[in-house]
Write an enzyme that holds these catalytic residues in place. Structure first.
Site, PDB file in Angstrom:
ATOM      1  N   GLN A   1      32.450  30.298  32.520  1.00  0.00           N
ATOM      2  CA  GLN A   1      32.874  28.995  32.027  1.00  0.00           C
ATOM      3  C   GLN A   1      31.890  27.917  32.469  1.00  0.00           C
ATOM      4  O   GLN A   1      31.501  27.040  31.697  1.00  0.00           O
ATOM      5  CB  GLN A   1      34.298  28.712  32.527  1.00  0.00           C
ATOM      6  CG  GLN A   1      35.292  29.783  32.042  1.00  0.00           C
ATOM      7  CD  GLN A   1      36.711  29.590  32.549  1.00  0.00           C
ATOM      8  OE1 GLN A   1      36.979  28.734  33.383  1.00  0.00           O
ATOM      9  NE2 GLN A   1      37.632  30.403  32.052  1.00  0.00           N
TER      10      GLN A   1
ATOM     11  N   GLU B   1      33.724  43.375  38.598  1.00  0.00           N
ATOM     12  CA  GLU B   1      33.725  43.846  39.987  1.00  0.00           C
ATOM     13  C   GLU B   1      34.944  44.708  40.309  1.00  0.00           C
ATOM     14  O   GLU B   1      34.928  45.490  41.251  1.00  0.00           O
ATOM     15  CB  GLU B   1      33.623  42.657  40.959  1.00  0.00           C
ATOM     16  CG  GLU B   1      34.861  41.762  41.090  1.00  0.00           C
ATOM     17  CD  GLU B   1      34.939  40.644  40.059  1.00  0.00           C
ATOM     18  OE1 GLU B   1      34.280  40.746  39.001  1.00  0.00           O
ATOM     19  OE2 GLU B   1      35.678  39.665  40.312  1.00  0.00           O
TER      20      GLU B   1
ATOM     21  N   GLN C   1      50.098  51.912  73.549  1.00  0.00           N
ATOM     22  CA  GLN C   1      51.394  52.353  74.090  1.00  0.00           C
ATOM     23  C   GLN C   1      52.517  51.416  73.647  1.00  0.00           C
ATOM     24  O   GLN C   1      53.593  51.855  73.257  1.00  0.00           O
ATOM     25  CB  GLN C   1      51.343  52.369  75.618  1.00  0.00           C
ATOM     26  CG  GLN C   1      50.416  53.405  76.218  1.00  0.00           C
ATOM     27  CD  GLN C   1      50.436  53.313  77.742  1.00  0.00           C
ATOM     28  OE1 GLN C   1      51.488  53.136  78.347  1.00  0.00           O
ATOM     29  NE2 GLN C   1      49.279  53.414  78.363  1.00  0.00           N
TER      30      GLN C   1
ATOM     31  N   GLY D   1      32.567  31.742  36.499  1.00  0.00           N
ATOM     32  CA  GLY D   1      31.106  31.734  36.419  1.00  0.00           C
ATOM     33  C   GLY D   1      30.618  31.652  34.977  1.00  0.00           C
ATOM     34  O   GLY D   1      29.613  31.008  34.685  1.00  0.00           O
TER      35      GLY D   1
ATOM     36  N   HIS E   1      36.389  40.394  34.884  1.00  0.00           N
ATOM     37  CA  HIS E   1      36.012  40.683  36.275  1.00  0.00           C
ATOM     38  C   HIS E   1      35.476  42.112  36.399  1.00  0.00           C
ATOM     39  O   HIS E   1      36.209  43.024  36.780  1.00  0.00           O
ATOM     40  CB  HIS E   1      37.227  40.512  37.195  1.00  0.00           C
ATOM     41  CG  HIS E   1      37.641  39.095  37.378  1.00  0.00           C
ATOM     42  ND1 HIS E   1      37.027  38.254  38.269  1.00  0.00           N
ATOM     43  CD2 HIS E   1      38.595  38.353  36.766  1.00  0.00           C
ATOM     44  CE1 HIS E   1      37.583  37.057  38.210  1.00  0.00           C
ATOM     45  NE2 HIS E   1      38.547  37.095  37.298  1.00  0.00           N
TER      46      HIS E   1
ATOM     47  N   SER F   1      44.191  43.385  60.529  1.00  0.00           N
ATOM     48  CA  SER F   1      42.773  43.587  60.193  1.00  0.00           C
ATOM     49  C   SER F   1      42.139  44.774  60.895  1.00  0.00           C
ATOM     50  O   SER F   1      40.963  44.754  61.231  1.00  0.00           O
ATOM     51  CB  SER F   1      41.931  42.336  60.510  1.00  0.00           C
ATOM     52  OG  SER F   1      42.463  41.226  59.880  1.00  0.00           O
TER      53      SER F   1
ATOM     54  N   CYS G   1      33.830  35.275  35.187  1.00  0.00           N
ATOM     55  CA  CYS G   1      35.025  34.504  34.883  1.00  0.00           C
ATOM     56  C   CYS G   1      34.753  32.998  34.956  1.00  0.00           C
ATOM     57  O   CYS G   1      34.105  32.464  34.068  1.00  0.00           O
ATOM     58  CB  CYS G   1      36.176  34.932  35.781  1.00  0.00           C
ATOM     59  SG  CYS G   1      37.763  34.615  34.995  1.00  0.00           S
TER      60      CYS G   1
ATOM     61  N   LYS H   1      43.665  49.151  57.979  1.00  0.00           N
ATOM     62  CA  LYS H   1      44.709  50.101  57.588  1.00  0.00           C
ATOM     63  C   LYS H   1      44.514  50.556  56.140  1.00  0.00           C
ATOM     64  O   LYS H   1      44.690  51.737  55.824  1.00  0.00           O
ATOM     65  CB  LYS H   1      46.046  49.369  57.710  1.00  0.00           C
ATOM     66  CG  LYS H   1      47.220  50.238  57.906  1.00  0.00           C
ATOM     67  CD  LYS H   1      48.418  49.459  58.421  1.00  0.00           C
ATOM     68  CE  LYS H   1      48.388  47.960  58.318  1.00  0.00           C
ATOM     69  NZ  LYS H   1      49.096  47.386  57.188  1.00  0.00           N
TER      70      LYS H   1
END
Ligand code: GLN
Length: 564
Positions: free
Chosen positions: A384, A508, A192, A382, A506, A14, A380, A17
């Site tokens: 339905q 988003e 290191q 949501g 979707h 986390s 999606c 990267k």
């Protein structure tokens, strides 16, 4: 051959990267280079499609229907380029390919081994993408943290790449330089150790991106450089920022892109970051605010909703607004009622999801938004849930449901299509990837998109049941989006509501800083309008400077003691 930049991570997971790789991609693209990004994931699943969002976060779906790691979402958002199936390689896929070859007898009696067979297969997938994309620079991010057993074959493969193409491969290692408050010191030891671990397997990093709360001072950089065997200029501060979209600027100021093109011998001018910086300025300087309630199931794991969160950042910037997200568990709505959570929000969103837990709470949230004229966006699951709510409370079918949650329901307004009903395998068997959709003239969707046809990405098994479509329509539900070439409802809306729209796909997944998704932009606009109407004024207050702002200044001059 493309120049290859391998991004690895050390110390802890986390560290961002994926965002580091994406930011590097953006900087090189802004220098006029053709860039591609690829994620190598060391786990044994074929793809993250079968993993729980609690485990893995969001599954990012590509246009070509691959279920991939959420870092691919960052790649698309930062570089504006669409990725495909070949941009995410997992150990599962690699072993799957090798075992199929073995069964076919392709190995001609030889023993199949990690070196060379697994490593060759990994390299083949790297080169394959380089070739297909004709990139100048190919950024390869290796998932996990250096030291994990699973990632060893991947690291070995890129070690061989360097050996075979000495001048064309560079290693960027993302690491952590913690600031220990009690000692008021930055600690270089974890870095290191992590570099030592890399060097033990034959990889000498060329650049260290050091995640840090405060900028590294010269002494710290020199010390890291000395102990990790890199030039001081290659020790770059990746300082914490307010928005992930600031990371490219931080890296550029640290000299990252300049260093990489020099080392790789690439001709390129300074990056043109004008448009990007304008976007970041809009993100950091909103002038209005609104609050959106998200009623979901994985609300404790924000990674599960990564693309939704970013879509709101983009749509917020487009509206010059700060969009505050309030996370609400569907189950909590069941226990305490919708009013407790939604009476002070300006918009309600029900995102995608699987499984029955919290469904009744989501249905209640939709009802609350519908009856009170609160802007509503369903994604999606949501959509339905919004269909079920309408069927129950407007069309009068009290027991209407989705066959996913109640196979015996008298009105299965959401159901499996025949083609889905025989499938028993879970992995890769949903309706996946990009489909074209035509929008109804005069609908909210058509106005928001501003065009008659769109293409959006899907990931679901169940569909609105066409047997009930006519009746739902007769009761006022508008079916405003239809799949091109197939009788599938993709969008529903409610015309006698200020803003109520739900989609089977979707959206988003396609929102980007420079192309904020039109549905999110319009939804936020509607939410801002509602807030003003509700409060009578805008109540945005610029947030105060971070409490620790002065700390960085004080620390800059403080050298770290020089013992290893
Ligand atoms: N569970 C629903 C389906 O499979 C919705 C999926 C989703 O929201 N991505 O159809």
């Amino acid at each position: 051959m493309a120049k290859i930049v391998v991004v690895t991570g050390g110390v802890v997971s986390s560290l961002g990267k994926g965002i580091a790789a994406a930011s590097l991609g953006l900087l090189l693209k802004a220098r006029g280079l053709r860039v591609t990004l690829q994620k190598l994931d060391p786990y044994l699943n074929i793809d993250p499609g079968t993993m729980s969002p609690f485990q893995h976060g969001e599954v990012f779906v590509t246009d070509d229907g691959a279920e991939t790691d959420l870092d691919l979402g960052h790649y698309e958002r930062f570089t504006g380029v669409s990725v495909t199936r070949s941009h995410n390689v997992t150990a599962g896929q690699v072993y799957d390919a090798i075992l199929s070859k073995e069964r076919r007898g392709d190995y001609l009696g030889r023993t199949v081994q990690v070196i060379p067979h697994v490593t060759d297969e990994i390299k083949r997938r790297i080169f394959g993408l380089s070739l297909a994309t004709q990139a100048d620079v190919h950024i390869v991010e290796i998932g996990g943290t250096v030291g994990d057993i699973e990632s060893l074959p991947f690291l070995e493969a890129v070690r061989q790449l360097k050996l075979e193409h000495r001048r064309d491969v560079l290693f960027v290692h993302v690491t952590l330089v913690p600031f220990i408050r009690a000692a008021r010191e930055m600690k270089t030891k974890p870095t290191q150790h992590s570099v030592k671990e890399l060097r033990e397997i034959g990889i000498q990093p060329d650049v260290l991106l050091c995640r840090t709360e405060v900028p590294l001072n010269d002494e710290v950089r020199e010390k890291i450089a000395l102990f990790c065997n890199v030039p001081t200029e290659a020790v770059i501060s990746a300082i914490d920022v307010k928005s992930i979209y600031e990371v490219p600027r931080v890296f550029h100021q640290g000299g990252l892109d300049g260093l990489l093109v020099r080392e790789l011998g690439l001709e390129s001018g300074d990056p043109d970051l004008k448009v990007w910086n304008e976007f970041v300025a809009r993100v950091l300087n909103p002038t209005r605010r609104c609050v959106i309630g998200i009623v979901g199931k994985y609300t404790h794991v924000r990674d599960a909703y990564k693309s939704i969160i970013e879509s709101f950042v983009h749509a917020g910037a487009a509206n010059r607004a700060q969009v505050e997200l309030r996370w609400i568990e569907g189950e909590e709505v069941e226990s305490h009622g919708a009013a407790r959570f939604l009476s002070e929000v300006d918009g309600v969103l029900v995102p995608g999801g699987f499984g029955e837990r919290g469904i009744e709470g989501k249905i209640e949230a939709v009802r609350y938004a519908r009856e009170r004229g609160i802007p509503f966006l369903g994604l999606c699951l949501g959509m339905q849930v919004a269909t079920i709510e309408f069927a129950r409370h407007v069309a009068g079918w009290k027991e209407a449901h989705s066959s996913e949650f109640d196979p015996q329901a008298p009105q299965k307004v959401i159901d499996l299509l025949n083609e889905q009903s025989g499938i028993t395998d879970k992995g890769g068997t949903m309706r996946l990837g990009s489909f074209r959709c035509e929008l109804k003239e005069g609908s909210l969707a058509r106005r928001a998109y501003g065009r008659p046809e769109i293409e959006e990405r899907h990931r679901h098994r169940y569909e609105l049941n066409n047997r009930f479509a006519a009746h739902l329509q007769s009761r006022g539900l508008v079916l405003s989006g239809k799949c091109v070439g197939r009788e599938l409802v993709e969008i529903i809306e409610m015309p006698d509501h200020p803003w109520f729209l739900a989609v089977q796909f979707h959206p988003e997944l396609k929102s980007r800083p420079h192309e904020p998704h039109p549905l999110f932009v319009d939804f936020v606009r509607a939410a801002l309008e509602r807030r003003i109407a509700r409060l009578g004024h805008d109540d945005y207050v610029p947030t105060a400077a971070p409490a620790e702002a002065g700390e960085a200044e004080r620390l800059r001059g403080r050298p770290e003691p020089r013992h290893a």
